[in-house]
Write a protein that holds these residues in place. Sequence first.
Motif, PDB file in Angstrom:
ATOM      1  N   CYS A 260      -4.845  -0.286   5.437  1.00  0.00           N
ATOM      2  CA  CYS A 260      -5.361  -0.658   4.121  1.00  0.00           C
ATOM      3  C   CYS A 260      -6.833  -0.993   4.228  1.00  0.00           C
TER       4      CYS A 260
ATOM      5  N   GLU B  43       0.951   0.895   8.322  1.00  0.00           N
ATOM      6  CA  GLU B  43       0.148   0.980   7.111  1.00  0.00           C
ATOM      7  C   GLU B  43      -1.300   0.640   7.470  1.00  0.00           C
TER       8      GLU B  43
ATOM      9  N   CYS C 176      -4.114   1.596   0.375  1.00  0.00           N
ATOM     10  CA  CYS C 176      -3.318   1.719   1.599  1.00  0.00           C
ATOM     11  C   CYS C 176      -2.677   3.096   1.735  1.00  0.00           C
TER      12      CYS C 176
END
Length: 149
Positions: A145, A143, A42
Motif C-alpha cells: 500500500c 499487500e 493497495c
Amino acid sequence: MTARAWHSPLFATFVAGLLSCAATLANAASFSGPDYSGVYDCKGVDQHEGPYSGTVTLVRNVAQSSGEYGAYDFKLEVPGYGTYPGQAVSLGKQLAIHFALTDPTPKDYGTGIATVFKDKQGRVGFRKFYYEPEFKGGNSGTETCVRRK
C-alpha cells in the motif's frame, strides 16, 4: 458543604479518583512516533482469491497514542469483496493490524504485520503479510500500500 461531608468516605474516594486521573494525564507521554494516518492505494495477492486492489484508510486515535506507540482505526475497502474495518498499532516502522469483513458469514477476518517504507517518490507505504485462520479453511496473503499525497 458541611464539615462532616469533607470527611465522608464517598467524598474521599471521589477526591482520590480525581487525583489519580490528574496524575495519569500528567504522566502520559505525548505521541512522538511517525503518524501514518492517510489514505493508501493497495495491491495484494490473496492465496484463495488471487490478485486484488483496494484502499486502506488509517486514522490515528490521538487519545490512545502515547510515546512511540501509535493507535489507529483501520479500514480496508476492496471493490467486489467489501469493507474490512479494524485496528492497527505502530512502533517505529512496524504495524500490527487486525481486520474483519463486515459480513461475518465467510469468516473473512485476520491479523497482519507490516513494514513501512518510502518509495522512490518519497511517499510512505507499507508491505503487509496477513493470516486468516478460518476463511476457506485458512488463508494468507500479501499487500503493498502507498499513501496518497
